[in-house]
Design an enzyme around this catalytic site. Sequence first.
Site, PDB file in Angstrom:
ATOM      1  N   ASP A 156       0.834  -1.218   0.000  1.00  0.00           N
ATOM      2  CA  ASP A 156       0.000   0.000   0.000  1.00  0.00           C
ATOM      3  C   ASP A 156       0.859   1.255   0.000  1.00  0.00           C
ATOM      4  O   ASP A 156       0.485   2.277   0.568  1.00  0.00           O
ATOM      5  CB  ASP A 156      -0.908   0.026   1.231  1.00  0.00           C
TER       6      ASP A 156
ATOM      7  N   SER B  75       2.290   6.849   0.390  1.00  0.00           N
ATOM      8  CA  SER B  75       1.435   5.992   1.212  1.00  0.00           C
ATOM      9  C   SER B  75       0.044   6.028   0.600  1.00  0.00           C
ATOM     10  O   SER B  75      -0.563   7.092   0.505  1.00  0.00           O
ATOM     11  CB  SER B  75       1.387   6.481   2.657  1.00  0.00           C
ATOM     12  N   ARG B  76      -0.438   4.878   0.155  1.00  0.00           N
ATOM     13  CA  ARG B  76      -1.737   4.859  -0.527  1.00  0.00           C
ATOM     14  C   ARG B  76      -2.903   4.956   0.458  1.00  0.00           C
ATOM     15  O   ARG B  76      -4.045   5.048   0.053  1.00  0.00           O
ATOM     16  CB  ARG B  76      -1.849   3.602  -1.406  1.00  0.00           C
ATOM     17  N   VAL B  77      -2.598   4.901   1.754  1.00  0.00           N
ATOM     18  CA  VAL B  77      -3.636   5.129   2.770  1.00  0.00           C
ATOM     19  C   VAL B  77      -3.736   6.624   3.049  1.00  0.00           C
ATOM     20  O   VAL B  77      -4.813   7.154   3.293  1.00  0.00           O
ATOM     21  CB  VAL B  77      -3.310   4.323   4.046  1.00  0.00           C
TER      22      VAL B  77
END
Length: 540
Positions: free
Chosen positions: A340, A365-367
Amino acid sequence: MEIKPDEIASILKERIQGMEAGEADLSEVGTVLEIGDGIARIHGIDNCMALEMLELPHDVVGLALNLEQDNVGAVLFGDWEKISEGDTVKRTNRLLDIPVGEALLGRLVDPLGRPLDDKGEINTDETRPAEFKAPGIVHRQGVSEPLQTGLKAADSMIPIGRGQRELIIGDRQTGKTAIAIDTIINNKDSGVVSIYVAIGQRMSTVVQVKEILEEAGAMENTIIVAASADEAAPIKYMAPYAGCAMGEYFLYKGGHALCIYDDLSKHAAAYRQMSLLLRRPPGREAYPGDVFYLHSRLLERAVKLSDAQGAGSLTALPIIETQAGDIAAYIPTNVISITDGQIFLETDLFHSGVRPAINVGTSVSRVGGDAQTKAMKKVAGKLRLDLSQYRELEAFAQFGSELDPDTQKSLARGERMVEALNQNERSPLRMSQQVASIYSGTAGYLDRIKTERVSEFLLGLLERLAAEDSELMDRIEETGLLPDEDEQALGKAIGEYIDDFGADFDQDGDPIEEGESDRIMSEEERQAPARTEQAAEASA
């Protein structure tokens, strides 16, 4: 004594009736056809399952990997040199499982759960399968709870949440393990159990990590799983799955675990070695065709469970070592596509004194902000963009002699922000301390301090805030919020400390000449010389 032919039937009948049902030992037994390099080919166990444990002489354990038409290919754990052709092999009818539980906390173990330290046997009866199906989407929930690393650069720009899979990638000696160790130390009192899996490292390095964690008081909440460089490939292959199984014990009890796999490049190389010895067809770079599945089935087990499932979390921080910064190579691109996001550490930044050497442009950070507190999001919202622009301007400024005032101002602030984000190893900061440090840069307070004095200023500022504004800092830490009145109070405290510290530039950014400093001495400082003279007289 002669037995007549007509008596044979009655004797057999008596013997059969005399046998009790539980006496017969029915087990499927095979024979070793070929042995070499820790790989055995076994004939006669036709019903063997994939990943089933096999019993061999001399306490050697086999793991069935290749199920072929006329034989089974198995990798061996233990003293396999003692095994020879023709030896008997027994099926156990159970898949590979790993000892788990609270008893492993604070211990250094191998992937089979056997102790490698001198603290005696590990007393646990609980086991979990090494290979376990990752929870489906129905049993998961979105990542929303921060997992603080204690590093300003990571928590502000590349936040990690509980249940996330964040890759740490970079060349050797760029500080990848240091980020992982700082994260463990920072979470020692947060209720997160850490599992550090060392794959293919020297045992002396693993012991060093253990000593660092013991000094920091984090080892009692950590398990170290070591498959050192001199171990056979099957042990290295097993290590991350064993560490994940140990973490899942806490995950499915509603707890929080953090798994660090250091590193998966060596794990893939060990799997390649095993696969070639098992005569599996090689693919790109001689890796077998299922090398992607090797890592995806491991990392997919990192999860934030739904409330109905207990709301536990397992966070994965895999580490990948690149060659000359090539993140487009086979294994790096595989793992980047599974995770992620990634924290990319650059050699040039590391050697130029940026620590941690995070490349802001490549890291992601894909969050994102979901894994940040509102206070951090408020002060660091534009930080990532500003630093990316600074790097571009820095490259551009090397060619231009005359720069307009706005560009000069952006470069000056960028320099100070890079310096503000620098942090020594094993000195993680609380979230409120990070917010104060970053706010002093993004709100422009650091513009009045010379770049080389920024780290000294921030150190003093945090000491001052801890002593005189502890209520404000505790409130930010506990609530995770920074309302306008708290922001004003923080700004006022920073401004007062700049006056006491001694600014190098005025509010307009013009240098303050010697003798006309706007430094304001406190009452205590004014009395300090008098107290020193009194002390000197007393000692005389």
